[in-house]
Design an enzyme around this catalytic site. Structure first.
Site, PDB file in Angstrom:
ATOM      1  N   SER A 132      16.134  78.165  30.469  1.00  0.00           N
ATOM      2  CA  SER A 132      17.236  77.980  29.540  1.00  0.00           C
ATOM      3  C   SER A 132      16.680  78.048  28.122  1.00  0.00           C
ATOM      4  O   SER A 132      15.896  78.931  27.785  1.00  0.00           O
ATOM      5  CB  SER A 132      17.935  76.645  29.822  1.00  0.00           C
ATOM      6  N   TYR A 146      25.090  83.151  22.716  1.00  0.00           N
ATOM      7  CA  TYR A 146      23.866  82.843  23.445  1.00  0.00           C
ATOM      8  C   TYR A 146      23.883  81.402  23.928  1.00  0.00           C
ATOM      9  O   TYR A 146      23.581  81.119  25.100  1.00  0.00           O
ATOM     10  CB  TYR A 146      22.665  83.092  22.534  1.00  0.00           C
ATOM     11  N   LYS A 150      23.723  79.844  27.826  1.00  0.00           N
ATOM     12  CA  LYS A 150      22.723  78.887  28.281  1.00  0.00           C
ATOM     13  C   LYS A 150      23.364  77.548  28.665  1.00  0.00           C
ATOM     14  O   LYS A 150      22.883  76.871  29.589  1.00  0.00           O
ATOM     15  CB  LYS A 150      21.648  78.685  27.207  1.00  0.00           C
TER      16      LYS A 150
END
Length: 276
Positions: A132, A146, A150
Site C-alpha cells: 500500500s 491514488y 490505496k
C-alpha cells in the site's frame, strides 16, 4: 524445502529490490513483470524465475502462477507490488484514467490473489502481502485518486484477513512513505501528464508542489532497504500483524491520523496542505 515467493512489478523499485533480497536469503523467487525484457535489475540465479505477468491480464496471472509451481513445486508468499500513482487535480482526470488506476492498484491485486488462493487453500497456508502506501491511510491533495485506490486496497485486505485466517492464510499490508531511490515519483509525474490542467487550480498547484518538494527531500535515504526488510519480516515473522509502516518520513502524519482526535488531525494536516 525452500520457500517460494511470487512478486509482481519486479522490473524496478521495491519489486526488484525485494526479489533480489529474498533470493539472497535462500528463497525461490518468481519475479514477475509486464515486460520481461526489462529484467536488468534482477539478479541471475537458479532460484530466480523471471516470468511475464500483467496484472490487467488474467491469463498472464494464471500462467505465471502455473510456471512458478511447475518450477519450484510450491508458492508460499505472494507480494502484490505492481502499481503506479496518478498525480493531479481530480477534476482534470477522465473516468478512463481513474478506472486504469483502480484496474492496476486494486483489481490487479485482487485478481492475483484470487488466482493464488486455491493453491493456498489446498495446503492451508500462505501469505498475501499487499504493498500500500502512507496514502492508503491519508488522503493527499493532487493524489486523491491514488489515495482512493490505496484506501480500497487496505479496506479489502483488512476484511480479507478474517476470511483467510480460518484457513491458515495471512493477509498483510506494507505502508511505505517516500522512496527517492525508486522511479515511482518520476512515473507519477509522467502519468499525471495525461490529466487536463485547469487554470483555477494553478495557485494551489504551485503551493502544493513546494510542499511535496520539501517532503521528498525528507524521505528516508534508506527507504528501499527499510521497505524490503519490512516485506521480508511480514513473510517470516509468523504473526497475524496486519500493518507494517517501515519508513520514518510518514510516521508523524500516520500517528496523527491514528492516535489523535479527528479535530487535532485536521488541524495538523491543514497547516500542511490547505492554501495559505
Amino acid at each position: 524445502m525452500k520457500k517460494t515467493v511470487l512478486i509482481t512489478g519486479t522490473s524496478s523499485g521495491f519489486g526488484a529490490a525485494t526479489a533480489n533480497y529474498f533470493a539472497a536469503q535462500g528463497w525461490n523467487v518468481i519475479a514477475t513483470m509486464r515486460d520481461t525484457r526489462k529484467d536488468q535489475n534482477i539478479g541471475k540465479s537458479e532460484n530466480i524465475l523471471i516470468s511475464q505477468l500483467d496484472v490487467q491480464d488474467k491469463n498472464s496471472i494464471d500462467k505465471a502462477i502455473e510456471e512458478g509451481i511447475n518450477q519450484f513445486g510450491n508458492i508460499d508468499v505472494v507480494v502484490n507490488n505492481a502499481g503506479y500513482g496518478l498525480f493531479g487535480i481530480f477534476e482534470g482526470a477522465s473516468r478512463e484514467a481513474v478506472q486504469a488506476q483502480f484496474d492496476v492498484n486494486v483489481f490487479g491485486a485482487m485478481d492475483v490473489t484470487r488466482a493464488i488462493l486455491p493453491h493456498f487453500r489446498s495446503k492451508r497456508s500462505g501469505i498475501i502481502i499487499n504493498i500500500s502506501s502512507g496514502a492508503g491511510a491519508i488522503g493527499f491533495p493532487m493524489a486523491s485518486i491514488y489515495s482512493a485506490s490505496k484506501f480500497a486496497l487496505e479496506g479489502w485486505t483488512e476484511g480479507l484477513r478474517y476470511e483467510l485466517a480460518s484457513l491458515g492464510i495471512a493477509a498483510k499490508i506494507i505502508e511505505p512513505g517516500g522512496a527517492p531511490q525508486t522511479s515511482f515519483m518520476s512515473r507519477m509525474g509522467d502519468e499525471g501528464l495525461a490529466i487536463q490542467q485547469i487554470g483555477d487550480y494553478l495557485p494551489f498547484l504551485e503551493q502544493i508542489g513546494k510542499v511535496y518538494n520539501g517532503m521528498q527531500g525528507t524521505a528516508d535515504a534508506d527507504a528501499v532497504e527499510k521497505v524490503v526488510h519490512a516485506i521480508f519480516e511480514a513473510a517470516t515473522d509468523g504473526t497475524d500483524r496486519l500493518r507494517y509502516s517501515p519508513t520514518d518520513d510518514i510516521k508523524p502524519i500516520l500517528d496523527a491520523r491514528r492516535n489523535t482526535s479527528e479535530e487535532k488531525y485536521q488541524a495538523f494536516t491543514n497547516t500542511i496542505f490547505l492554501p495559505k
